[in-house]
Design a protein around this motif. Structure first.
Motif, PDB file in Angstrom:
ATOM      1  N   LEU A 150     -29.238  62.656  23.965  1.00 36.31           N
ATOM      2  CA  LEU A 150     -28.714  62.333  22.640  1.00 36.31           C
ATOM      3  C   LEU A 150     -29.878  61.934  21.737  1.00 36.31           C
ATOM      4  N   VAL A 151     -30.073  62.670  20.642  1.00 32.06           N
ATOM      5  CA  VAL A 151     -31.196  62.396  19.750  1.00 32.06           C
ATOM      6  C   VAL A 151     -30.756  61.954  18.366  1.00 32.06           C
ATOM      7  N   LYS A 152     -29.459  62.055  18.112  1.00 25.28           N
ATOM      8  CA  LYS A 152     -28.904  61.500  16.881  1.00 25.28           C
ATOM      9  C   LYS A 152     -27.485  61.058  17.173  1.00 25.28           C
ATOM     10  N   GLY A 153     -27.138  59.875  16.689  1.00 19.96           N
ATOM     11  CA  GLY A 153     -25.800  59.354  16.915  1.00 19.96           C
ATOM     12  C   GLY A 153     -25.825  58.187  17.884  1.00 19.96           C
ATOM     13  N   THR A 154     -24.684  57.577  18.040  1.00 19.60           N
ATOM     14  CA  THR A 154     -24.562  56.401  18.908  1.00 19.60           C
ATOM     15  C   THR A 154     -23.923  56.804  20.229  1.00 19.60           C
TER      16      THR A 154
END
Length: 304
Positions: free
Chosen positions: A283-287
């Protein structure tokens, strides 16, 4: 949590077959759950090696018709996975497969001479502008593509990463190219990953079975090449064991590129090898919204 019928997943890959190898089970799972799955393929894979002897004449150094043939292979693979929305970036054949070489370290690399119409030489903004309107049209909650190394160094994989990431940033800017649609900021972006523990487990099984040629040179107890991701970097694992048959059938559809009668594929078929059944992601963007096992088991986890 997003309604299953309103989930939208966008995948950006370099060549036909990349999508099935990396994310076939994931795609089949979300289609079966009612999500809208869209695949963008950046080239036709014209420079690929032809593994079917009777089709050898299609190769780039002969009739150069492999790209047209791979359009059909991709369509057949997507039919196996249930994906009905698959498109080529800018239209079929706009961007030419760059091809690749192996460097002194044994990793994929960019050829010393590349064609002007190759994907590698494409202007980044122009290529991104072919993806921005798709992002704004579909408004996906999740984008999947490669890491900055293209997972293993192929120039088209690296370029696909750059195009996908840049297009995602541009699509989110309200002031950028209003003519390409209303802005959309993708909530979650993932990079595909081969899970180190899964690879080591598969290698141990292969070596124990006497196979020393598959992934030749890779020691299950030794150092791993750059395309293998340490478990500590894995944020999500999609359990695709229920979709292995679909994934294997989709791989068979890419007949010019993949031979599925070797020991590694037998391992996958007979034992549900985790290297194909479990598809890993960073995961590189987001929570992140980890599940009971400490990683996400759903790429849409936490999406409103």
């Amino acid at each position: 949590m997003a309604d299953p019928q309103d989930r939208r997943l966008l995948l950006v890959h370099a060549h036909p077959d990349d999508e099935t190898i990396n994310n076939g089970a994931t795609m089949a799972r979300y289609v079966s759950e009612g999500a809208h799955v869209t695949l963008i393929t950046c080239t036709l894979g014209e420079e690929g090696e032809v593994l079917v002897p009777e089709l050898a004449h299609l190769a780039a150094d002969q009739t150069d018709q492999l790209g047209e043939h791979r359009i059909t292979e991709l369509a057949d693979a997507m039919a196996e996975l249930g994906v009905t929305d698959h498109r080529f970036l800018g239209g079929p054949g706009k961007y030419r497969d760059t091809g690749m070489i192996y460097n002194d370290e044994g990793n994929a690399d960019t050829p010393p001479d590349t064609r002007k119409d190759s994907f590698w030489q494409a202007d980044l903004t122009a290529a991104a502008n072919d993806l921005v309107p798709i992002i704004r049209e579909l408004r996906p909650q999740v984008l999947v593509t490669y890491d900055e190394y293209g997972n293993y160094g192929h120039p088209d994989h690296i370029k696909a990463h750059r195009v996908a990431m840049y297009a995602a940033a541009l699509a989110a800017a309200p002031s950028y190219r209003e003519d390409l649609g209303a802005a959309w900021d993708i909530p979650k972006i993932y990079w595909t990953a081969i899970i180190e523990s899964s690879m080591r487990a598969s290698l141990r099984e292969l070596r124990a079975a006497g196979d020393t040629t598959t992934f030749e040179g890779m020691d299950p107890e030794g150092p791993m090449p750059p395309m293998i991701t340490p478990d500590r970097f894995i944020d999500a694992i999609v359990d695709g064991s229920a979709y292995m048959d679909r994934k294997m059938n989709a791989m068979k559809a890419h007949a010019t590129q993949i031979t599925v009668d070797g020991p590694f594929f037998a391992l996958s078929n007979n034992n549900g090898s985790s290297i194909f059944g479990d598809e890993g992601y960073r995961l590189v963007k987001g929570t992140a919204a980890p599940g009971p096992k400490g990683v996400e088991d759903d790429l849409f986890a936490g999406v409103a």
